[in-house]
Write a protein that holds these residues in place. Structure first.
Motif, PDB file in Angstrom:
ATOM      1  N   GLU A 184      -9.419  -0.883  -5.710  1.00 41.21           N
ATOM      2  CA  GLU A 184      -8.727  -1.357  -4.507  1.00 41.21           C
ATOM      3  C   GLU A 184      -9.721  -1.836  -3.452  1.00 41.21           C
TER       4      GLU A 184
ATOM      5  N   HIS B 136      -0.261   0.950  -9.573  1.00 33.26           N
ATOM      6  CA  HIS B 136      -0.461  -0.499  -9.655  1.00 33.26           C
ATOM      7  C   HIS B 136       0.131  -1.217  -8.445  1.00 33.26           C
TER       8      HIS B 136
ATOM      9  N   LYS C  83      -2.209  -0.647  -5.485  1.00 29.94           N
ATOM     10  CA  LYS C  83      -3.359  -1.540  -5.620  1.00 29.94           C
ATOM     11  C   LYS C  83      -2.989  -2.963  -5.205  1.00 29.94           C
ATOM     12  N   GLU C  84      -1.830  -3.433  -5.609  1.00 27.15           N
ATOM     13  CA  GLU C  84      -1.425  -4.811  -5.316  1.00 27.15           C
ATOM     14  C   GLU C  84      -1.219  -5.040  -3.829  1.00 27.15           C
TER      15      GLU C  84
ATOM     16  N   ASN D  59      -3.509  -7.438  -1.553  1.00 32.56           N
ATOM     17  CA  ASN D  59      -2.815  -8.580  -0.932  1.00 32.56           C
ATOM     18  C   ASN D  59      -2.064  -8.094   0.297  1.00 32.56           C
TER      19      ASN D  59
END
Length: 476
Positions: A82, A286, A289-290, A294
């Motif tokens: 991350e 996940h 992290k995304e 972003n």
């Protein structure tokens, strides 16, 4: 938090505190943020080392493992991936995603929507049946974790680390962990037998990977639930990102798969049912992290030729403060972990949504505002899980009231004295506690290491020593 304005927290909250007007503190925050950046040569060496093991392990599973493990895929998760890791790149997480048929998941009573009994919707002849309980439907986290450990142990006996100057060892079982943990050690240390299980102490203090010290790798088996299945009911009010990332983004995120990891409820909970003893914990690693990668209200935030924000730096600073507090009070703040920092951070992003509110030049103010939100959560004894809001991360038994009260007092002491732990390049000396509840001598915590009584005494005595030697010189 839902009652807060859509634009996020008022900037006056950060500007109105006495600490925020302190130019020295602001400078210290900026300097500390710079020091938390990982060195590129350390990142390269560490990632190459872990990548080599990962590729060889997957190859081993394909050729030697139980057939259920032959088709696993890997999800790299955790702070390193991350890009919010602090200190050294010495901790990595690797999720082994196990393919599953269509599943049914039932929420365990009184565990607030984070633990589930996972069963097959219909009987199967696939090799997953070796990991079922006697009812022939329920997937056992205990059996899956034991098989993972067995495979890792066998693999390590055959694996030679790249370069030949280090080897990986398997740490002793941790009943509260969903992971099988490997530790990289330099060849030549006292215990260099590969493949043995031993109790190893985790490296918590940065030591500089240019000396090739240690790396820990958590291998976490996880059941992958297909994106064709809906998220559990307990998550419907979670992931509050519509004002921040947009309604479409939230819809896209909630349509993705999710995971179950083999983590059980703490044994402090009394009278756990048989279902709870064989339960899985839901995971959205996940998705975390995304949204951290972003993170911009605008798509271009922090891209190569776009404006940079200070969001990730604020999270790194908060994690650094947590580490330093835990170093001072390891027993009193034992329940505190980086996931609490991440959760406070995500809640703050969901209400302070505009990129300009996180402009790089506002780093000190934004971080102090984040600390203010942390204090609010601690004071209210409420930190809802970001995806499962019915689960309070600051509630017993996961976070005992005594530890939470101690954290509240410690944060107040830090604020009252201008956050001394943020002013120090290194940790201040550990302090004892009077009754396990209140930090002893908060003023001593505010004093920098360089301002030692011994140093002052030497400086005061220096003129007298100089006079004494001059007297001896003239006399003889």
């Amino acid at each position: 938090m839902d009652g807060m304005p859509a634009d996020g927290l008022e900037d006056s909250q950060a500007e109105g505190s006495p600490s925020d007007d302190n130019a020295t503190l602001h400078h210290s925050i900026k300097q500390l943020a710079k020091r938390l950046t990982l060195r590129q040569k350390d990142k390269s060496w560490a990632s190459e080392t872990v990548n080599d093991l990962r590729s060889k392990f997957l190859e081993y599973l394909k050729n030697n493992a139980h057939t259920y493990f032959q088709d696993v895929t890997v999800l790299n998760s955790g702070s390193y991936y991350e890009t919010v890791k602090i200190g050294d790149p010495d901790e990595f997480d690797m999720m082994l995603l196990l393919r599953t048929p269509r599943l049914e998941f039932t929420e365990i009573d009184n565990l607030n929507g984070v633990f589930y009994k996972v069963t097959l919707i219909k009987p199967t002849r696939e090799r997953i049946q070796d990991f079922l309980l006697q009812d022939g439907r329920t997937i056992s986290p205990t059996k899956v974790l034991e098989e993972t450990r067995h495979l890792v142990c066998k693999f390590i006996k055959t694996y030679n680390a790249a370069g030949g100057k280090q080897n990986w060892t398997l740490t002793r079982k941790n009943p509260n962990s969903p992971a099988v943990t490997l530790l990289l050690k330099r060849v030549g240390e006292e215990d260099n037998e590969r493949g043995g299980e031993e109790e190893l102490e985790r490296v918590t203090e940065p030591k500089g990977l240019d000396t090739r010290e240690q790396i820990s790798l958590d291998i976490v088996p996880a059941l992958k639930v297909s994106e064709n299945q809906s998220w559990p009911t307990a998550t419907r009010q979670g992931l509050d990102v519509e004002r921040w990332l947009g309604r479409k983004t939230r819809r896209n995120l909630t349509s993705q798969e999710f995971y179950f990891v083999a983590k059980k409820p703490k044994k402090l909970r009394r009278n756990l049912s048989p279902d709870a003893q064989e339960s899985w914990r839901i995971s959205f690693s996940h998705i975390e992290k995304e949204i951290i990668m972003n993170h911009g209200n605008n798509r271009t935030c922090c891209e190569k030729n776009a404006s940079k924000c200070c969001r990730k730096q604020c999270l790194k600073l908060l994690k650094c403060l947590f580490e330093r507090l835990k170093k001072l009070y390891p027993n009193d703040l034992k329940p505190l972990c980086s996931y609490h920092a991440k959760t406070v951070f995500l809640h703050t992003l969901s209400v302070r949504v505009k990129d300009q509110q996180w402009a790089q030049k506002l780093l000190p103010k934004c971080f102090l505002l984040l600390l203010g939100k942390l204090e609010e959560h601690v004071r209210d004894a409420s930190l809802p899980h970001f995806f499962v809001p019915g689960h309070n991360l600051f509630a017993p038994p996961d976070f005992p009231r005594r530890s939470l009260q101690f954290l509240q007092q410690t944060l107040e002491d830090q604020r009252m004295h201008g956050y001394p732990l943020l002013r120090e390049a290194q940790l201040v000396e550990p302090l004892s506690t009077t009754d396990g509840m209140t930090p002893k001598g908060p003023r001593s915590l505010a004093r920098p290491l360089s301002d030692r009584p011994v140093k002052k005494a030497v400086m005061m005595c220096f003129p007298f020593l100089l006079f004494f030697f001059m007297f001896l010189y003239n006399k003889f």
